[in-house]
Scaffold this motif. Structure first.
Motif, mmCIF file in Angstrom:
data_model
loop_
_atom_site.group_PDB
_atom_site.id
_atom_site.type_symbol
_atom_site.label_atom_id
_atom_site.label_comp_id
_atom_site.label_asym_id
_atom_site.label_seq_id
_atom_site.Cartn_x
_atom_site.Cartn_y
_atom_site.Cartn_z
ATOM 1 N N UNK A 122 0.804 -1.228 0.000
ATOM 2 C CA UNK A 122 0.000 0.000 0.000
ATOM 3 C C UNK A 122 0.836 1.277 0.000
ATOM 4 N N UNK A 123 2.116 1.150 0.369
ATOM 5 C CA UNK A 123 2.980 2.323 0.496
ATOM 6 C C UNK A 123 4.216 2.122 -0.367
ATOM 7 N N UNK A 124 4.388 2.981 -1.346
ATOM 8 C CA UNK A 124 5.583 2.923 -2.189
ATOM 9 C C UNK A 124 6.819 3.203 -1.339
ATOM 10 N N UNK A 125 7.881 2.484 -1.613
ATOM 11 C CA UNK A 125 9.136 2.700 -0.910
ATOM 12 C C UNK A 125 9.419 1.672 0.167
ATOM 13 N N UNK A 126 8.441 0.790 0.437
ATOM 14 C CA UNK A 126 8.655 -0.273 1.419
ATOM 15 C C UNK A 126 8.960 -1.562 0.656
ATOM 16 N N UNK A 127 10.136 -2.098 0.860
ATOM 17 C CA UNK A 127 10.588 -3.300 0.153
ATOM 18 C C UNK A 127 10.342 -4.534 1.015
ATOM 19 N N UNK A 128 9.396 -5.388 0.639
ATOM 20 C CA UNK A 128 9.075 -6.564 1.460
ATOM 21 C C UNK A 128 10.272 -7.461 1.751
ATOM 22 N N UNK A 129 11.149 -7.682 0.769
ATOM 23 C CA UNK A 129 12.307 -8.562 0.992
ATOM 24 C C UNK A 129 13.228 -7.997 2.073
ATOM 25 N N UNK A 130 13.466 -6.704 2.011
ATOM 26 C CA UNK A 130 14.314 -6.055 3.017
ATOM 27 C C UNK A 130 13.662 -6.146 4.393
ATOM 28 N N UNK A 131 12.371 -5.885 4.454
ATOM 29 C CA UNK A 131 11.661 -5.932 5.732
ATOM 30 C C UNK A 131 11.641 -7.346 6.306
ATOM 31 N N UNK A 132 11.481 -8.351 5.435
ATOM 32 C CA UNK A 132 11.559 -9.751 5.890
ATOM 33 C C UNK A 132 12.925 -10.043 6.506
ATOM 34 N N UNK A 133 13.975 -9.615 5.811
ATOM 35 C CA UNK A 133 15.337 -9.861 6.301
ATOM 36 C C UNK A 133 15.555 -9.184 7.655
ATOM 37 N N UNK A 134 15.087 -7.953 7.787
ATOM 38 C CA UNK A 134 15.256 -7.218 9.045
ATOM 39 C C UNK A 134 14.441 -7.857 10.169
ATOM 40 N N UNK A 135 13.253 -8.315 9.847
ATOM 41 C CA UNK A 135 12.438 -8.978 10.872
ATOM 42 C C UNK A 135 13.100 -10.272 11.330
ATOM 43 N N UNK A 136 13.589 -11.076 10.390
ATOM 44 C CA UNK A 136 14.240 -12.336 10.756
ATOM 45 C C UNK A 136 15.485 -12.100 11.608
ATOM 46 N N UNK A 137 16.213 -11.042 11.292
ATOM 47 C CA UNK A 137 17.387 -10.719 12.106
ATOM 48 C C UNK A 137 16.959 -10.328 13.510
ATOM 49 N N UNK A 138 15.874 -9.550 13.620
ATOM 50 C CA UNK A 138 15.378 -9.162 14.941
ATOM 51 C C UNK A 138 14.923 -10.382 15.737
#
Length: 162
Positions: A122-138
């Motif tokens: 819904x929001x341009x500029x949010x990259x799902x792959x990057x967010x997945x990687x950051x969540x998994x690291x957290x």
């Protein structure tokens, strides 16, 4: 920009600033202990995560409020002034409390990455792959912190009851 998303991201950036300070302090205070290496790695990753958040904010044209960033830094410093059974020296219980605080912060960070991932379509500029990687690291960071917190608690609480 003061949209709800900008405020949300700024709040997370404030927390990230405090988290970087706490992670570095934990790594420093445990440098000669078995927790030293994982805490050094954690501190580096937490700093990288803040950079990733800042990049994401820049992509969305959101600037972190300076007063919030300073507030996060001051808040972390003020948190050191707690009653922990010792006035001058660091108390053994401090490690348990700080690891627990860091764990809660990392779990909040993971929740933030998940929320942003949910909004990526819904929001341009949010990259799902990057967010997945950051969540998994957290998630991995939280697992490490939980293990270290339990080890520290076992050391502190069993030592005081011998």
């Amino acid at each position: 920009m003061s949209t709800p998303l900008a405020i949300y991201l700024s709040d997370h950036y404030t927390g990230a600033t405090a988290g970087v300070e706490l992670a570095r302090r934990l790594a420093k205070n445990h440098r000669d202990q078995r927790a030293g290496a994982p805490l050094r790695e954690l501190a580096a990753e937490v700093a990288d995560d803040r950079v990733a958040l800042r990049r994401l904010m820049a992509q969305l044209d959101v600037r972190p409020a300076r007063y919030r960033r300073i507030g996060g830094w001051i808040g972390e410093k003020a948190a050191r002034l707690k009653l922990n059974g010792r006035l001058i020296r660091r108390a053994p219980l401090s490690s348990v409390i700080e690891l627990e605080a860091m764990l809660l912060a990392v779990e909040g960070k993971a929740a933030g990455w998940r929320l942003l991932h949910d909004l990526a379509d819904r929001i341009d500029g949010l990259a799902p792959d990057t967010l997945d990687r950051l969540e998994q690291r957290a998630v991995r960071q939280a697992e490490t912190l939980e293990r270290l917190r339990r080890e520290a608690a076992a050391d502190v609480f069993t030592e005081t009851h011998r």
